[in-house]
Design a protein around this motif. Structure first.
Motif, mmCIF file in Angstrom:
data_model
loop_
_atom_site.group_PDB
_atom_site.id
_atom_site.type_symbol
_atom_site.label_atom_id
_atom_site.label_comp_id
_atom_site.label_asym_id
_atom_site.label_seq_id
_atom_site.Cartn_x
_atom_site.Cartn_y
_atom_site.Cartn_z
ATOM 1 N N PHE A 188 1.028 -0.918 0.073
ATOM 2 C CA PHE A 188 -0.071 0.132 -0.109
ATOM 3 C C PHE A 188 0.781 0.914 0.263
ATOM 4 O O PHE A 188 0.440 2.698 -0.748
ATOM 5 C CB PHE A 188 -0.938 -0.119 0.874
ATOM 6 C CG PHE A 188 -2.053 -0.959 1.368
ATOM 7 C CD1 PHE A 188 -2.734 -1.157 0.000
ATOM 8 C CD2 PHE A 188 -1.588 -2.282 2.369
ATOM 9 C CE1 PHE A 188 -4.021 -1.617 -0.196
ATOM 10 C CE2 PHE A 188 -3.172 -2.814 1.347
ATOM 11 C CZ PHE A 188 -4.371 -2.818 0.482
ATOM 12 N N TRP A 189 1.954 1.244 0.522
ATOM 13 C CA TRP A 189 2.696 2.187 0.857
ATOM 14 C C TRP A 189 3.233 2.731 -1.213
ATOM 15 O O TRP A 189 3.453 4.102 -1.297
ATOM 16 C CB TRP A 189 4.208 2.050 1.702
ATOM 17 C CG TRP A 189 4.825 3.344 2.006
ATOM 18 C CD1 TRP A 189 4.944 4.098 2.749
ATOM 19 C CD2 TRP A 189 5.988 3.551 0.743
ATOM 20 N NE1 TRP A 189 5.703 4.814 2.562
ATOM 21 C CE2 TRP A 189 6.718 4.626 0.758
ATOM 22 C CE3 TRP A 189 6.649 3.482 -0.378
ATOM 23 C CZ2 TRP A 189 7.246 5.633 0.885
ATOM 24 C CZ3 TRP A 189 7.239 3.789 -1.572
ATOM 25 C CH2 TRP A 189 8.160 5.515 -0.538
ATOM 26 N N GLN A 190 4.057 1.829 -1.776
ATOM 27 C CA GLN A 190 4.179 1.624 -3.132
ATOM 28 C C GLN A 190 2.770 1.888 -4.109
ATOM 29 O O GLN A 190 3.730 3.493 -4.719
ATOM 30 C CB GLN A 190 5.012 0.680 -3.918
ATOM 31 C CG GLN A 190 5.101 0.983 -5.003
ATOM 32 C CD GLN A 190 6.630 1.838 -5.169
ATOM 33 O OE1 GLN A 190 7.086 1.734 -4.130
ATOM 34 N NE2 GLN A 190 6.888 2.416 -6.291
ATOM 35 N N ILE A 191 1.804 2.295 -3.684
ATOM 36 C CA ILE A 191 0.551 2.570 -4.519
ATOM 37 C C ILE A 191 0.468 3.950 -4.420
ATOM 38 O O ILE A 191 0.192 4.718 -4.240
ATOM 39 C CB ILE A 191 -0.375 1.664 -3.950
ATOM 40 C CG1 ILE A 191 -0.633 0.595 -5.056
ATOM 41 C CG2 ILE A 191 -1.838 2.757 -4.513
ATOM 42 C CD1 ILE A 191 -2.134 -0.818 -3.965
ATOM 43 N N GLY A 192 0.191 4.280 -2.861
ATOM 44 C CA GLY A 192 0.379 5.771 -2.185
ATOM 45 C C GLY A 192 1.681 6.524 -3.306
ATOM 46 O O GLY A 192 0.777 8.082 -2.940
ATOM 47 N N PHE A 193 2.598 5.592 -2.934
ATOM 48 C CA PHE A 193 4.027 6.891 -3.272
ATOM 49 C C PHE A 193 3.706 7.418 -4.947
ATOM 50 O O PHE A 193 4.247 8.252 -5.128
ATOM 51 C CB PHE A 193 5.154 6.039 -3.022
ATOM 52 C CG PHE A 193 6.136 6.517 -3.627
ATOM 53 C CD1 PHE A 193 6.900 7.879 -2.777
ATOM 54 C CD2 PHE A 193 6.884 6.195 -4.577
ATOM 55 C CE1 PHE A 193 8.436 8.616 -3.571
ATOM 56 C CE2 PHE A 193 8.038 7.312 -5.374
ATOM 57 C CZ PHE A 193 8.857 8.033 -5.163
ATOM 58 N N GLU A 194 2.966 6.295 -5.417
ATOM 59 C CA GLU A 194 2.893 6.378 -6.782
ATOM 60 C C GLU A 194 2.205 7.119 -7.382
ATOM 61 O O GLU A 194 2.260 8.091 -8.403
ATOM 62 C CB GLU A 194 3.041 4.724 -8.073
ATOM 63 C CG GLU A 194 4.119 4.569 -7.674
ATOM 64 C CD GLU A 194 3.946 2.815 -8.432
ATOM 65 O OE1 GLU A 194 3.011 2.442 -8.505
ATOM 66 O OE2 GLU A 194 4.369 2.129 -8.426
ATOM 67 N N LYS A 195 0.732 7.230 -6.615
ATOM 68 C CA LYS A 195 -0.061 8.029 -6.856
ATOM 69 C C LYS A 195 0.468 9.434 -6.976
ATOM 70 O O LYS A 195 0.070 10.634 -6.766
ATOM 71 C CB LYS A 195 -1.325 7.549 -5.392
ATOM 72 C CG LYS A 195 -2.408 8.881 -5.212
ATOM 73 C CD LYS A 195 -3.775 8.141 -4.521
ATOM 74 C CE LYS A 195 -4.632 9.176 -4.356
ATOM 75 N NZ LYS A 195 -4.619 10.466 -3.456
ATOM 76 N N ASN A 196 1.723 9.523 -5.634
ATOM 77 C CA ASN A 196 1.896 10.756 -4.978
ATOM 78 C C ASN A 196 2.733 11.694 -6.358
ATOM 79 O O ASN A 196 3.084 13.003 -5.578
ATOM 80 C CB ASN A 196 1.605 10.874 -3.563
ATOM 81 C CG ASN A 196 0.789 11.461 -2.884
ATOM 82 O OD1 ASN A 196 0.280 12.525 -3.017
ATOM 83 N ND2 ASN A 196 0.141 10.217 -2.472
#
Length: 198
Positions: free
Chosen positions: A190-198
């Protein structure tokens, strides 16, 4: 899921990269007995993961602020996760008790703000039985349409339901990376998904 986690590992586990601090802290809690030594590991890990900035007031304390927190963590060492032992839904009450004890300790003893981010990062770095509920993790959870965004009991129930629903895939990823407990893999995902989203 596997590709996203591999992206995290490639980008964040390079030599001397700050995210390696989790590896050092988590390993120390399986090898080191001395509370002061463990407090130093915990403090450095938290600092390199951004917890010594902002308004938490940890920046105003030395590493010994964590000594009694380490003692609390040791009381709950039966919750420690790894490739040979993971916890299940049945441990949620014990996890919430740990969260409450750590939160009370930091707030009442040292006037440190026990945010969900701080407490969950402490638990991830020592016992590996929760992901770190930081900004990128929560953004990733939202983007995927999930609802576990806090350390409240209902949210944790949603987290464990996600783990149960994805157990086979998570276990297969863990076989490739046995140094990581399942909740660390969930954290990376989930961190990677959130990082890529931002």
């Amino acid at each position: 899921m596997r590709l996203i986690i591999e992206n995290y590992i490639v980008n964040n586990n390079q030599v001397h990269q700050r995210y390696n601090s989790w590896n050092h802290c988590y390993q120390a809690f399986s090898e080191v007995e001395d509370d002061k030594h463990l407090s130093l590991h915990l403090g450095f890990y938290l600092a390199s993961w951004g917890m010594y900035r902002g308004s938490s007031k940890l920046l105003e304390r030395d590493y010994l602020v964590h000594v009694d927190a380490v003692k609390i963590i040791k009381k709950y060492f039966y919750l420690r996760c790894g490739s040979k032992k993971e916890i299940s839904f049945s441990e949620i009450e014990n996890i919430t008790n740990l969260i409450e004890e750590l939160s009370f300790y930091y707030k009442m003893t040292h006037y440190v703000t026990p945010t969900d981010t701080l407490i969950s990062k402490i638990i991830l770095g020592t016992l590996g039985c929760l992901p770190a509920f930081d900004r990128f993790f929560v953004d990733g959870v939202k983007k995927q349409g999930n609802t576990f965004k806090t350390l409240k009991k209902k949210s944790l129930e949603g987290l464990f339901a996600f783990v149960a629903d994805n157990q086979i895939e998570l276990k297969n990823i863990q076989k490739l990376h046995p140094q990581y407990p399942i909740m660390k893999i969930v954290d990376m995902y989930f961190w990677q998904i959130g990082f890529e989203k931002n």
